[in-house]
Write an enzyme that holds these catalytic residues in place. Structure first.
Site, short mmCIF file in Angstrom:
data_model
loop_
_atom_site.label_atom_id
_atom_site.label_comp_id
_atom_site.label_asym_id
_atom_site.label_seq_id
_atom_site.Cartn_x
_atom_site.Cartn_y
_atom_site.Cartn_z
N ASP A 101 0.82 -1.22 0.00
CA ASP A 101 0.00 0.00 0.00
C ASP A 101 0.85 1.27 0.00
O ASP A 101 0.71 2.12 -0.87
CB ASP A 101 -1.01 -0.01 1.17
CG ASP A 101 -0.35 -0.26 2.53
OD1 ASP A 101 0.89 -0.39 2.60
OD2 ASP A 101 -1.09 -0.34 3.53
N ASP A 104 6.71 4.39 3.03
CA ASP A 104 6.85 5.53 3.94
C ASP A 104 8.32 5.63 4.37
O ASP A 104 9.13 6.21 3.67
CB ASP A 104 5.88 5.33 5.11
CG ASP A 104 5.89 6.46 6.11
OD1 ASP A 104 6.51 7.50 5.83
OD2 ASP A 104 5.28 6.33 7.19
P1 IMP Z 1 7.24 1.96 6.28
O1 IMP Z 1 7.84 0.70 6.83
O2 IMP Z 1 7.51 3.14 7.17
O3 IMP Z 1 7.59 2.24 4.85
O4 IMP Z 1 5.70 1.82 6.46
C1 IMP Z 1 4.91 1.28 5.60
C2 IMP Z 1 3.67 0.72 6.25
O5 IMP Z 1 3.09 1.58 7.21
C3 IMP Z 1 2.66 0.58 5.16
O6 IMP Z 1 2.67 -0.75 4.72
C4 IMP Z 1 1.35 0.92 5.83
O7 IMP Z 1 0.72 -0.26 6.24
C5 IMP Z 1 1.69 1.74 7.02
N1 IMP Z 1 1.40 3.16 6.77
C6 IMP Z 1 2.30 4.15 6.51
N2 IMP Z 1 1.70 5.33 6.32
C7 IMP Z 1 0.37 5.09 6.45
C8 IMP Z 1 -0.79 5.95 6.31
O8 IMP Z 1 -0.72 7.15 6.04
N3 IMP Z 1 -1.98 5.33 6.49
C9 IMP Z 1 -2.12 4.00 6.77
N4 IMP Z 1 -1.06 3.18 6.89
C10 IMP Z 1 0.18 3.72 6.73
MG MG Z 2 1.29 -2.09 4.93
#
Ligand code: IMP
Ligand code: MG
Length: 174
Positions: A101, A104
């Protein structure tokens, strides 16, 4: 959902914009994966709506599997990625496409990619619905991107805030 809660959500990406972009991504994937041994891996739970829209437009044969990881608590990413369940398919020698999805901090995708690379996949690409303009703590290449957005917390189209709002047909900001 109470009406008052729904009213607080500002539409960031409309249903129509999502449809158009998903169609473009599926076309690119169809072009790139002709005659390949494609295994689509959906990262649960946030990518299910996006993934189900993508796979219904795939012209090439594929198999489907799932990975469940957890990293978010409330609106914050935590440092620990927890693998809750892994794929059941033998991924060795497969052309794997991860459907996620949100990209981030990058920690979740890095974790998943490293895990799959150790299992000797033939090729590994990533398709994300939304790339957030955040400082990436772990930079990892993304092959297909739906939308680039600012650092805002979004919900809808599969994305949740503490388990809610996944059913919205658009992407909104709380
Ligand atoms: P990362 O490991 O920081 O890249 O985070 C990614 C995960 O965090 C994604 O797979 C999402 O499930 C969750 N996530 C990050 N930002 C959001 C948001 O704005 N809304 C909902 N879920 C988020
Ligand atoms: Mg996720």
């Amino acid at each position: 959902m109470k009406k008052t809660e729904k009213q607080k959500i500002k539409v960031l990406i409309s249903e129509e914009e999502i449809k158009r972009q998903v169609c473009k991504l599926a076309k690119q994937i169809n072009r790139d994966y002709k005659q390949k041994n494609l295994l689509v891996i959906s990262v649960l739970s946030g990518s299910i709506v996006f993934c189900s829209d993508i796979i219904r437009q795939l012209k090439t044969d594929f198999s489907l599997d799932f990975i469940r990881v957890a990293s978010y608590k409330d609106k914050k990413s935590t440092n620990n990625i927890e693998l809750i369940s892994s794929v059941r398919t033998d991924v060795r020698g497969k052309d794997v496409l991860i459907i996620e999805d949100i990209y981030d901090t990058g920690k979740t995708l890095s974790y998943i990619k490293n895990m799959l690379l150790k299992k000797k996949v033939k090729s590994l690409k990533t398709c994300v619905l939304v790339n957030k303009k955040t400082t990436k703590q772990e930079e990892t290449g993304i092959d297909y991107v739906g939308f680039n957005i600012e650092d805002e917390f979004i919900v809808g189209y599969g994305l949740d805030y503490n388990g809610k709002y996944r059913g919205l047909p658009y992407i909104g900001v709380l």
